[in-house]
Write an enzyme that holds these catalytic residues in place. Structure first.
Site, PDB file in Angstrom:
ATOM      1  N   ARG A  15      -2.514  -9.212 -21.215  1.00  0.00           N
ATOM      2  CA  ARG A  15      -3.237  -9.028 -22.462  1.00  0.00           C
ATOM      3  C   ARG A  15      -2.658  -8.023 -23.470  1.00  0.00           C
ATOM      4  O   ARG A  15      -2.966  -8.001 -24.546  1.00  0.00           O
ATOM      5  CB  ARG A  15      -4.574  -8.200 -21.865  1.00  0.00           C
ATOM      6  CG  ARG A  15      -4.213  -6.935 -21.255  1.00  0.00           C
ATOM      7  CD  ARG A  15      -5.729  -6.342 -20.652  1.00  0.00           C
ATOM      8  NE  ARG A  15      -6.529  -6.197 -21.801  1.00  0.00           N
ATOM      9  CZ  ARG A  15      -6.705  -5.147 -22.461  1.00  0.00           C
ATOM     10  NH1 ARG A  15      -5.516  -4.263 -22.474  1.00  0.00           N
ATOM     11  NH2 ARG A  15      -7.466  -4.701 -23.378  1.00  0.00           N
ATOM     12  N   PRO A  27       0.635  -1.269  -0.092  1.00  0.00           N
ATOM     13  CA  PRO A  27      -0.103   0.026  -0.213  1.00  0.00           C
ATOM     14  C   PRO A  27       0.805   1.369   0.038  1.00  0.00           C
ATOM     15  O   PRO A  27       0.399   2.366  -0.208  1.00  0.00           O
ATOM     16  CB  PRO A  27      -0.718  -0.118   1.464  1.00  0.00           C
ATOM     17  CG  PRO A  27      -0.328  -1.184   2.037  1.00  0.00           C
ATOM     18  CD  PRO A  27       0.426  -2.108   1.184  1.00  0.00           C
ATOM     19  N   GLU A  37      -0.315  -6.971   8.752  1.00  0.00           N
ATOM     20  CA  GLU A  37       0.137  -5.267   8.415  1.00  0.00           C
ATOM     21  C   GLU A  37       1.164  -5.054   7.623  1.00  0.00           C
ATOM     22  O   GLU A  37       1.253  -3.920   7.333  1.00  0.00           O
ATOM     23  CB  GLU A  37       0.214  -4.903   9.975  1.00  0.00           C
ATOM     24  CG  GLU A  37      -0.892  -4.737  10.877  1.00  0.00           C
ATOM     25  CD  GLU A  37      -1.893  -3.784  10.265  1.00  0.00           C
ATOM     26  OE1 GLU A  37      -2.830  -4.153   9.772  1.00  0.00           O
ATOM     27  OE2 GLU A  37      -1.555  -2.303   9.912  1.00  0.00           O
TER      28      GLU A  37
HETATM   29  C1  9D3 Z   1      -5.611  -0.803   7.483  1.00  0.00           C
HETATM   30  C2  9D3 Z   1      -4.208  -1.187   7.819  1.00  0.00           C
HETATM   31  N1  9D3 Z   1      -3.188  -0.091   7.222  1.00  0.00           N
HETATM   32  C3  9D3 Z   1      -2.798   0.586   8.448  1.00  0.00           C
HETATM   33  C4  9D3 Z   1      -2.085   1.929   8.337  1.00  0.00           C
HETATM   34  C5  9D3 Z   1      -1.875  -0.899   6.756  1.00  0.00           C
HETATM   35  C6  9D3 Z   1      -2.064  -1.769   5.960  1.00  0.00           C
HETATM   36  C7  9D3 Z   1      -1.349  -3.131   5.715  1.00  0.00           C
HETATM   37  C8  9D3 Z   1      -1.579  -3.984   4.910  1.00  0.00           C
HETATM   38  C9  9D3 Z   1      -3.144  -1.617   4.865  1.00  0.00           C
HETATM   39  C10 9D3 Z   1      -3.241  -2.611   3.866  1.00  0.00           C
HETATM   40  C11 9D3 Z   1      -2.570  -3.926   4.011  1.00  0.00           C
HETATM   41  C12 9D3 Z   1      -2.598  -4.932   2.907  1.00  0.00           C
HETATM   42  N2  9D3 Z   1      -2.509  -4.345   1.517  1.00  0.00           N
HETATM   43  C13 9D3 Z   1      -1.938  -4.735   0.616  1.00  0.00           C
HETATM   44  O1  9D3 Z   1      -0.902  -5.628   0.898  1.00  0.00           O
HETATM   45  C14 9D3 Z   1      -1.842  -4.044  -0.636  1.00  0.00           C
HETATM   46  C15 9D3 Z   1      -2.438  -2.942  -1.017  1.00  0.00           C
HETATM   47  C16 9D3 Z   1      -3.702  -2.113  -0.820  1.00  0.00           C
HETATM   48  O2  9D3 Z   1      -4.147  -2.642   0.372  1.00  0.00           O
HETATM   49  N3  9D3 Z   1      -4.120  -1.236  -1.505  1.00  0.00           N
HETATM   50  C17 9D3 Z   1      -3.665  -0.756  -2.570  1.00  0.00           C
HETATM   51  N4  9D3 Z   1      -2.519  -1.637  -3.154  1.00  0.00           N
HETATM   52  C18 9D3 Z   1      -2.145  -2.698  -2.582  1.00  0.00           C
HETATM   53  S1  9D3 Z   1      -0.836  -3.362  -2.979  1.00  0.00           S
HETATM   54  C19 9D3 Z   1      -0.668  -4.373  -1.632  1.00  0.00           C
END
Ligand code: 9D3
Length: 248
Positions: free
Chosen positions: A153, A88, A115
């Site tokens: 694709r 993220p 997390e």
């Molecule tokens: C709500 C949890 N967050 C706390 C600040 C951190 C968080 C950790 C792990 C948020 C999402 C995740 C899991 N997400 C991914 O591994 C992820 C992701 C995403 O959540 N949104 C957009 N692209 C991606 S790429 C990997």
């Protein structure tokens, strides 16, 4: 092209391997997929892949060692492949990245859960960190599926003639406008007719109608794309006059 995916949920990847355009391309041998489960690279009886965060806080963190050993297994006969972490906090994935990926030999895609993943794994093994955008998912699997779909694709031969007729770098990168609306049979559905311009058989009028629909929709929903098209010199005098007419 070859993708190696590191994931605690290997079954999810049949979605892209077995279905639709990407499934057909896989059967044609245009790309291959290997999925590696970090749990298979643990060495304790509980097959532990996560642990509590140093410094405290909510949730669990993926341990470096099972991830690194899984990446090493994937790299055994392709040490040159880039290693992309789905994160993220990564750079937002876009069509240009899909295009560049499709022009290479593939990548190793690492899917996090919980997390986050231990930073030492990222420093030691990861070459790129990519995000799907500003929304919260439960892990990197769906982003990895999206990345593979977008790259496969674009491989030569992946789309049939009808599917690829519309495909070009202008339409498919964000220097283009949003697409105009589509209609198919019947001509009247639940009392609602197809726009008469599309039934006229007059190709110049149809093209003009579609262009104006695209311009109006893009101005309403993605004014940033209108600005980008203008900056790239992709709006004609007639386009500008039509856009100006929308403002009053
Ligand atoms: C709500 C949890 N967050 C706390 C600040 C951190 C968080 C950790 C792990 C948020 C999402 C995740 C899991 N997400 C991914 O591994 C992820 C992701 C995403 O959540 N949104 C957009 N692209 C991606 S790429 C990997």
């Amino acid at each position: 092209m070859r993708f190696d995916v590191i994931s605690l949920f290997p079954e999810l990847f049949s979605a892209v391997r077995d279905h639709g355009v990407t499934g057909r391309a896989h059967r044609q041998g245009l790309w291959s997929l290997r999925v590696w489960n970090p749990r298979d690279f643990t060495h304790d009886v509980h097959r532990t892949v996560d642990d509590r965060p140093y410094g405290g806080g909510p949730g669990m963190v993926m341990m470096a060692q099972p991830l690194e050993e899984a990446v090493h297994a994937a790299q055994a006969d392709r040490a040159d492949a880039p290693v992309w972490l789905m994160s993220p906090t990564g750079r937002r994935f876009d069509q240009r990245m899909a295009q560049e990926l499709s022009e290479g030999r593939g990548a190793i895609l690492v899917c996090g859960r919980y997390e986050g993943v231990d930073q030492r794994f990222i420093r030691r093994c990861v070459t790129h960190e990519v995000s799907m955008g500003d929304f919260v998912l439960s892990g990197g699997e769906i982003p990895a599926l999206a990345i593979m779909d977008s790259a496969v694709r674009l491989l030569p031969g992946a789309l049939n003639d009808r599917e690829s007729a519309h495909q070009d770098s202008f339409h498919e990168t964000l220097t283009g406008l949003l697409d105009s609306p589509h209609y198919t049979r019947p001509e009247v559905y639940q009392g609602e007719s197809v726009p008469p311009e599309l039934l006229s058989g007059h190709h110049a009028n149809i093209a003009l109608w579609r262009r104006r629909q695209s311009l109006a929709l893009t101005l309403a929903r993605r004014p940033d794309l209108i600005e980008a098209a203008r900056a790239a010199g992709r709006l004609s005098k007639a386009d500008e006059a039509f856009l100006a007419s929308l403002k009053h």
